[in-house]
Design an enzyme around this catalytic site. Structure first.
Site, PDB file in Angstrom:
ATOM      1  N   HIS A 127       0.987  -1.267   0.048  1.00  0.00           N
ATOM      2  CA  HIS A 127      -0.052  -0.011   0.066  1.00  0.00           C
ATOM      3  C   HIS A 127       0.862   1.368   0.006  1.00  0.00           C
ATOM      4  O   HIS A 127       1.611   1.324   0.634  1.00  0.00           O
ATOM      5  CB  HIS A 127      -0.883  -0.024   1.212  1.00  0.00           C
ATOM      6  CG  HIS A 127      -1.896   1.003   1.244  1.00  0.00           C
ATOM      7  ND1 HIS A 127      -3.142   0.941   0.707  1.00  0.00           N
ATOM      8  CD2 HIS A 127      -1.776   2.244   1.583  1.00  0.00           C
ATOM      9  CE1 HIS A 127      -3.797   2.194   0.718  1.00  0.00           C
ATOM     10  NE2 HIS A 127      -2.884   2.936   1.318  1.00  0.00           N
ATOM     11  N   CYS A 128       0.667   2.025  -0.906  1.00  0.00           N
ATOM     12  CA  CYS A 128       1.584   3.202  -1.048  1.00  0.00           C
ATOM     13  C   CYS A 128       0.863   4.555  -0.747  1.00  0.00           C
ATOM     14  O   CYS A 128      -0.114   4.813  -1.392  1.00  0.00           O
ATOM     15  CB  CYS A 128       2.004   3.481  -2.662  1.00  0.00           C
ATOM     16  SG  CYS A 128       3.178   4.826  -3.036  1.00  0.00           S
ATOM     17  N   PRO A 129       1.287   5.297   0.253  1.00  0.00           N
ATOM     18  CA  PRO A 129       0.692   6.484   0.894  1.00  0.00           C
ATOM     19  C   PRO A 129       0.581   7.531  -0.297  1.00  0.00           C
ATOM     20  O   PRO A 129      -0.077   8.519  -0.340  1.00  0.00           O
ATOM     21  CB  PRO A 129       0.960   6.878   2.177  1.00  0.00           C
ATOM     22  CG  PRO A 129       2.565   6.212   2.087  1.00  0.00           C
ATOM     23  CD  PRO A 129       2.375   4.805   1.271  1.00  0.00           C
ATOM     24  N   ASN A 132      -2.121   6.929  -2.259  1.00  0.00           N
ATOM     25  CA  ASN A 132      -3.321   6.744  -1.424  1.00  0.00           C
ATOM     26  C   ASN A 132      -4.091   5.370  -1.987  1.00  0.00           C
ATOM     27  O   ASN A 132      -5.370   5.527  -2.208  1.00  0.00           O
ATOM     28  CB  ASN A 132      -4.093   7.853  -1.567  1.00  0.00           C
ATOM     29  CG  ASN A 132      -5.163   7.650  -0.480  1.00  0.00           C
ATOM     30  OD1 ASN A 132      -5.176   7.154   0.485  1.00  0.00           O
ATOM     31  ND2 ASN A 132      -6.389   8.470  -0.812  1.00  0.00           N
ATOM     32  N   ASN A 133      -3.222   4.371  -2.472  1.00  0.00           N
ATOM     33  CA  ASN A 133      -3.918   2.989  -3.039  1.00  0.00           C
ATOM     34  C   ASN A 133      -2.980   1.943  -3.009  1.00  0.00           C
ATOM     35  O   ASN A 133      -1.670   2.262  -2.491  1.00  0.00           O
ATOM     36  CB  ASN A 133      -4.172   3.440  -4.360  1.00  0.00           C
ATOM     37  CG  ASN A 133      -5.320   2.512  -4.965  1.00  0.00           C
ATOM     38  OD1 ASN A 133      -5.705   1.630  -4.297  1.00  0.00           O
ATOM     39  ND2 ASN A 133      -5.786   2.611  -6.277  1.00  0.00           N
TER      40      ASN A 133
END
Length: 274
Positions: A127-129, A132-133
């Site tokens: 999950h990559c901030p 945001n996904n």
């Protein structure tokens, strides 16, 4: 399908990402190109090219952010988990399916539950901030494009700034305030480029290793080993980027879906519903 995760940390990271891209574009156009190349055809060329790369970076980020990463469909009714290892659960195609107790559904191989998205994601990498996904089966292509275009943007910005410092500019304004402002902005954009460049380079190498090694970040943490250790690298890259011409892999507007059995999840789940 428009997909947006309502995570405060992710939303802040999105804002910071676009501010960084827009600030770099502002500095390069206003304080480098228009100040040092205003009467040159190279100025027009660099302005068009730099803005094109910035646009492609922003578009690929938007696609990675708003695309469904590969969520496993939720069942329409209560599931019967008693037959997960029996012969009636769909045969060999589903023998490696597992149960997600939080989604209360079956999930295919390589799917993992994301506590932020609150869904199981097919071939979830992480999950990559910053987008945001999750980075998963359906949007990893756009995430790769974003990393590539940001890397190009960083190299391009550094090259233009260094060229503006090394070459004499008789056309530049001689006002000391303007000169100080240009130096300040170009130094800031160099620092920004250095930070983003190191981060993007590390992420790009990590993503390529994950694709060519056929092992996502989640699988690496679980020490599961490569999923298909003998599959050719080009075939693995094609699964991520789609079965189109390789030049089209660079376009964030390309709508060709990566090769997967994603669309078969709903029908497969029907065999388990009561």
């Amino acid at each position: 399908m428009f997909f947006l995760v309502k995570d405060p940390c992710g939303i802040v990271c999105i804002i910071l990402t676009y501010l960084a891209v827009f600030y770099a574009d502002y500095v390069i156009v206003k304080w480098v190109i228009l100040q040092t190349m205003q009467n040159s055809l190279w100025g027009s060329f660099h302005m068009v090219m730099f803005n094109t790369v910035a646009f492609l970076a922003s578009m690929s980020h938007f696609r990675a952010m708003c695309s469904d990463p590969g969520t496993v469909p939720l069942p329409h009714s209560r599931m019967d988990f008693s037959d997960i290892h029996s012969d009636c659960n769909g045969g060999s195609d589903q023998e490696d399916w597992t149960v997600c107790t939080r989604c209360e559904t079956y999930r295919p191989p390589r799917a993992h539950h994301c506590r932020i998205c609150k869904r199981c994601i097919r071939r979830m990498d992480h999950h990559c901030p910053w987008i945001n996904n999750c980075v998963g089966e359906r949007n990893q292509k756009y995430f790769l494009q974003f990393l590539v275009y940001v890397a190009l943007l960083v190299v391009y910005a550094v090259a233009l700034v260094m060229a503006s410092w090394m070459e004499e500019c008789p056309e530049c304004p001689m006002d000391i305030t303007v000169r100080q402002s240009r130096i300040l902005h170009t130094v800031l954009v160099l620092v920004e480029s250095l930070l983003f460049g190191l981060f993007v380079a590390a992420m790009l190498i990590d993503q390529l290793q994950a694709i060519f090694g056929d092992e996502t970040a989640v699988e690496q943490a679980q020490e599961l080993g490569p999923f298909r250790p003998h599959k050719p690298r080009m075939a693995l890259l094609t699964e991520v980027c789609g079965r189109t011409h390789p030049l089209l892999w660079l376009l964030p507007c390309d709508t060709s879906a990566p090769h997967s059995s994603y669309q078969n999840d709903s029908s497969a789940l029907l065999t388990h519903e009561v």
